[in-house]
Design an enzyme around this catalytic site. Structure first.
Site, PDB file in Angstrom:
ATOM      1  N   TRP A  33      -2.913  -8.751   6.329  1.00 36.73           N
ATOM      2  CA  TRP A  33      -3.409  -7.387   6.000  1.00 36.73           C
ATOM      3  C   TRP A  33      -4.780  -6.693   7.228  1.00 36.73           C
ATOM      4  O   TRP A  33      -5.262  -7.077   8.087  1.00 36.73           O
ATOM      5  CB  TRP A  33      -4.366  -7.656   4.770  1.00 36.73           C
ATOM      6  CG  TRP A  33      -4.862  -6.151   4.084  1.00 36.73           C
ATOM      7  CD1 TRP A  33      -4.321  -5.216   3.733  1.00 36.73           C
ATOM      8  CD2 TRP A  33      -6.175  -5.963   3.184  1.00 36.73           C
ATOM      9  NE1 TRP A  33      -4.758  -3.801   3.108  1.00 36.73           N
ATOM     10  CE2 TRP A  33      -6.226  -4.893   2.829  1.00 36.73           C
ATOM     11  CE3 TRP A  33      -7.263  -6.454   4.109  1.00 36.73           C
ATOM     12  CZ2 TRP A  33      -7.381  -4.388   3.297  1.00 36.73           C
ATOM     13  CZ3 TRP A  33      -8.024  -5.648   2.848  1.00 36.73           C
ATOM     14  CH2 TRP A  33      -8.020  -4.804   3.148  1.00 36.73           C
TER      15      TRP A  33
ATOM     16  N   ASP B 246      -8.201 -14.889  -0.076  1.00 40.81           N
ATOM     17  CA  ASP B 246      -8.109 -13.026  -0.371  1.00 40.81           C
ATOM     18  C   ASP B 246      -6.829 -13.277  -1.498  1.00 40.81           C
ATOM     19  O   ASP B 246      -6.299 -13.761  -1.565  1.00 40.81           O
ATOM     20  CB  ASP B 246      -7.657 -12.322   0.677  1.00 40.81           C
ATOM     21  CG  ASP B 246      -7.234 -11.109   0.643  1.00 40.81           C
ATOM     22  OD1 ASP B 246      -7.238 -10.381  -0.790  1.00 40.81           O
ATOM     23  OD2 ASP B 246      -7.348 -10.399   1.420  1.00 40.81           O
TER      24      ASP B 246
ATOM     25  N   LYS C 120      -5.373  -3.074  -7.845  1.00 42.18           N
ATOM     26  CA  LYS C 120      -4.028  -3.437  -8.722  1.00 42.18           C
ATOM     27  C   LYS C 120      -3.082  -3.821 -10.132  1.00 42.18           C
ATOM     28  O   LYS C 120      -3.353  -3.418 -10.603  1.00 42.18           O
ATOM     29  CB  LYS C 120      -3.726  -4.317  -7.208  1.00 42.18           C
ATOM     30  CG  LYS C 120      -3.607  -4.374  -6.302  1.00 42.18           C
ATOM     31  CD  LYS C 120      -3.206  -3.238  -4.896  1.00 42.18           C
ATOM     32  CE  LYS C 120      -3.881  -3.188  -3.435  1.00 42.18           C
ATOM     33  NZ  LYS C 120      -3.889  -2.258  -2.728  1.00 42.18           N
TER      34      LYS C 120
HETATM   35  C1  LIG Z   1      -4.409  -8.594   0.837  1.00 39.71           C
HETATM   36  C2  LIG Z   1      -5.003  -7.669   0.982  1.00 39.71           C
HETATM   37  N1  LIG Z   1      -6.360  -7.768   0.437  1.00 39.71           N
HETATM   38  C3  LIG Z   1      -6.935  -6.769   0.167  1.00 39.71           C
HETATM   39  C4  LIG Z   1      -7.264  -5.938  -0.080  1.00 39.71           C
HETATM   40  C5  LIG Z   1      -8.513  -4.818  -0.960  1.00 39.71           C
HETATM   41  O1  LIG Z   1      -8.280  -3.919  -1.489  1.00 39.71           O
HETATM   42  P1  LIG Z   1      -9.290  -3.096  -1.932  1.00 39.71           P
HETATM   43  O2  LIG Z   1     -10.804  -3.158  -1.173  1.00 39.71           O
HETATM   44  O3  LIG Z   1      -8.944  -2.174  -2.918  1.00 39.71           O
HETATM   45  O4  LIG Z   1      -9.491  -3.622  -3.462  1.00 39.71           O
HETATM   46  C6  LIG Z   1      -5.452  -5.335  -0.378  1.00 39.71           C
HETATM   47  C7  LIG Z   1      -5.273  -4.039  -0.346  1.00 39.71           C
HETATM   48  O5  LIG Z   1      -3.959  -3.154   0.124  1.00 39.71           O
HETATM   49  C8  LIG Z   1      -4.858  -5.989   0.160  1.00 39.71           C
HETATM   50  O6  LIG Z   1      -3.522  -5.764  -0.072  1.00 39.71           O
END
Ligand SMILES: Cc1ncc(COP(=O)(O)O)c(C=O)c1O
Length: 417
Positions: free
Chosen positions: A141, A223, A259
């Site tokens: 990511w 993560d 999500k």
């Molecule tokens: C692998 C991964 N980590 C973390 C996030 C963090 O998302 P958020 O800050 O919206 O919770 C995302 C969002 O796309 C992600 O794909």
């Protein structure tokens, strides 16, 4: 009178963030057939954002609950949320929870949890070494690098993850790279539904990864942005995390509820921590509170309360499970359907990875020139790495997508552009 130039007139224009730029380009495109496959957010069968029914009903109760108000939350967030979130990832039979050496602090979604982890680790982990290495998968990511860079980690390294030739996990490369890192490095692992590849280690492979981390005393930071969203079962999706707990690691889990609850803009997250003893956890939490206090003082209430209510109340929990099954089933259906259509079209190459990959994203294997063709000629917006969000596909647009992909593969090769 002399005009004094702005104190900021030397500030350089920063480049746009790719995924947001893609969305802007999509919005500005007037073509009727356009499709947005960049967005990392669920879309329903009509291509629309979906408020989970369980969230709707909890919010309706909240509006009429006179006991709720807008007082500040504690610095470390809503206790019921942090407990429920930590239990969700570690499991109801977690030894670390029973022994009071696991706990969480609320964070501004997954990104915020990662940032808190990075800020804390920079100050308190392995401090006798000048520069602790942080390592993340290649690819990963895009924000992982930025988060740890802004927290002051200068030695950031990639470990091999994706075998582009065979479109699968490069386990041997991954293990070799983790073994080559200095002892006690920080290793970022995607708990499930790896973004962007959609390829996860099997349980046997996770065991091998845990063994290597143990051998080198690495500090795992999971993560966990897609728990439940990947297979439709939150317990299955947390297998890797729970295995590391059983192996006796100290580690962090950066949880996002964007999500799996569809609460993207509510910024609901938790930094779950597993430590060797309750005292270390208590002291670490106190330092995290100081970090939070200095950054944003305390987190927002609304989304955390929705999640806590859903996770703590058996009937809402059942409804949430139904809702995540709905989302993951629709994605799986789109994978199956795309795979079948490419077969019927006779698109050259093997497309089994479309059905073998898991979660929101698919790494199609399209090269940059083919991606450009998709965007410019077909109005289909996807990342230039070839990553597509399966959520952007619907019964209404999948034929057009499959046909366009077929054309990209058959007409375009790198040399032509
Ligand atoms: C692998 C991964 N980590 C973390 C996030 C963090 O998302 P958020 O800050 O919206 O919770 C995302 C969002 O796309 C992600 O794909």
């Amino acid at each position: 009178m002399t005009t004094v130039p702005s104190a900021f007139n030397q500030v350089e224009q920063a480049p746009p963030v790719a995924v947001f730029k893609l969305k802007d380009d999509y919005t500005a495109d007037s073509a009727e057939e356009k499709i947005n496959l960049g967005v990392g957010a669920y879309r329903d069968a009509n291509g629309q954002p979906w408020v989970l029914p369980v969230v709707r009903s909890i919010e309706a109760q909240m509006i009429n609950d006179p006991a709720l108000n807008h007082e500040y939350l504690p610095i470390s967030g809503l206790p019921a949320f942090c407990q429920a979130a930590t239990k969700l990832c570690l499991g109801s039979d977690s030894k670390a929870i029973t022994e009071n050496r696991a706990g969480g602090v609320q964070a501004l979604s997954g990104t915020g949890a990662l940032r808190l982890a990075a800020e804390f680790l920079k100050r308190f982990y392995n401090t006798h070494v000048e520069s602790t290495v942080v390592s993340y998968p290649d690819p990963t990511w895009a924000n992982h690098d930025a988060i740890f860079r802004y927290a002051g980690f200068t030695d950031r390294r990639k470990y091999r993850y994706w075998d582009a030739k065979n479109r699968c996990l490069d386990l041997a490369g991954l293990k070799e790279d983790l073994l080559q890192l200095p002892e006690v490095s920080i290793v970022i692992l995607h708990a499930c539904a790896h973004n962007p590849t959609g390829v996860d280690p099997t349980q046997e492979q996770w065991k091998e990864i845990a063994d290597v981390c143990k051998q080198k005393n690495h500090f795992p930071v999971f993560d966990s942005a897609y728990q439940g969203f990947a297979t439709g079962d939150p317990d299955v999706d947390a297998w890797s995390i729970r295995h590391f707990e059983k192996c006796g690691f100290e580690f962090f889990v950066c949880q996002s509820f964007s999500k799996n609850f569809g609460l993207y803009n509510e910024r609901v997250g938790n930094l779950a921590m597993v430590m060797k003893d309750p005292d270390s956890l208590t002291r670490s939490r106190s330092q995290l509170e100081l970090i939070i206090r200095g950054m944003y003082s305390n987190p927002p209430n609304h989304g955390a309360r929705v999640v806590a209510t859903a996770l703590c109340n058996p009937s809402s929990l059942g409804e949430w499970h139904d809702n995540i099954r709905t989302m993951s089933a629709r994605i799986k259906q789109m994978r199956k359907s795309l795979h079948e259509k490419l077969k019927i079209l006779g698109t050259p190459g093997n497309w089994d990875h479309i059905v073998n990959q898991i979660g929101m994203f698919s790494y199609t294997g399209l090269n940059q020139a083919q991606c450009e063709f998709m965007v410019k000629q077909k109005h289909i917006y996807l990342m230039k790495s070839g990553r597509i969000s399966m959520c952007g596909l619907t019964e209404g647009n999948i034929d057009y997508f499959a046909q366009s992909l077929h054309e990209a593969v058959t007409k375009i090769n790198e040399n032509k552009l």
